[in-house]
Motif scaffolding. Structure first.
Motif, mmCIF file in Angstrom:
data_model
loop_
_atom_site.group_PDB
_atom_site.id
_atom_site.type_symbol
_atom_site.label_atom_id
_atom_site.label_comp_id
_atom_site.label_asym_id
_atom_site.label_seq_id
_atom_site.Cartn_x
_atom_site.Cartn_y
_atom_site.Cartn_z
ATOM 1 N N GLN A 87 33.650 42.110 46.645
ATOM 2 C CA GLN A 87 33.111 40.915 46.009
ATOM 3 C C GLN A 87 33.597 40.788 44.559
ATOM 4 O O GLN A 87 33.960 39.703 44.110
ATOM 5 N N ALA A 88 33.634 41.890 43.840
ATOM 6 C CA ALA A 88 34.123 41.871 42.459
ATOM 7 C C ALA A 88 35.609 41.544 42.414
ATOM 8 O O ALA A 88 36.063 40.803 41.534
ATOM 9 N N ALA A 89 36.379 42.072 43.364
ATOM 10 C CA ALA A 89 37.812 41.776 43.402
ATOM 11 C C ALA A 89 38.051 40.303 43.704
ATOM 12 O O ALA A 89 38.915 39.666 43.090
ATOM 13 N N ARG A 90 37.266 39.741 44.601
ATOM 14 C CA ARG A 90 37.420 38.317 44.911
ATOM 15 C C ARG A 90 37.046 37.464 43.709
ATOM 16 O O ARG A 90 37.721 36.487 43.397
ATOM 17 N N ARG A 91 35.980 37.839 43.032
ATOM 18 C CA ARG A 91 35.548 37.096 41.849
ATOM 19 C C ARG A 91 36.598 37.140 40.744
ATOM 20 O O ARG A 91 36.813 36.161 40.033
ATOM 21 N N ASP A 92 37.281 38.283 40.615
ATOM 22 C CA ASP A 92 38.302 38.435 39.574
ATOM 23 C C ASP A 92 39.669 37.895 39.983
ATOM 24 O O ASP A 92 40.610 37.952 39.204
ATOM 25 N N GLY A 93 39.787 37.396 41.207
ATOM 26 C CA GLY A 93 41.026 36.760 41.633
ATOM 27 C C GLY A 93 42.086 37.705 42.160
ATOM 28 O O GLY A 93 43.280 37.390 42.086
ATOM 29 N N VAL A 94 41.704 38.845 42.691
ATOM 30 C CA VAL A 94 42.689 39.750 43.295
ATOM 31 C C VAL A 94 43.267 39.063 44.529
ATOM 32 O O VAL A 94 42.533 38.614 45.400
#
Length: 104
Positions: A87-94
């Motif tokens: 979820q954090a990676a998706r939020r940060d645009g990975v």
């Protein structure tokens, strides 16, 4: 050898297999999301099978109780950690790997 020893050995071997396949997935998969999935699933399955195999080998109830507590902790924290990381990676645009991407 008793049936319990054989079953314990099979569980330990299967758990070791899951852990090794998770490590291979971590190295071979192309992007962050597939890698976190491989590690999250094999962490739960591999550690769970290893702990079950150890639980069958123990003769003291205190050790068995500790193994059960560790297993409960792993069942709760491993999927939660994998979900939070994804979820954090998706939020940060990975970015997500696509089949036509040249980066490997």
């Amino acid at each position: 050898m008793t049936v319990i020893e054989v079953l314990s050995g099979v569980l330990l071997a299967a758990g070791g297999f899951f852990v090794v396949t998770g490590a291979v997935g971590l190295v071979r998969f192309p992007d962050f999301y597939t890698r976190i999935h491989a590690v999250g699933v094999t962490d739960s399955a591999g550690a769970g099978l290893i702990l079950l195999g150890l639980l069958l080998r123990t003769t003291e109830w205190e050790v068995g109780l500790r193994l059960l507590i560790i297993m409960l902790f792993m069942v709760i924290t491993s999927p939660t950690a994998a979900h939070t990381l994804a979820q954090a990676a998706r939020r940060d645009g990975v970015p997500v790997w696509r089949a036509g991407d040249a980066r490997r």
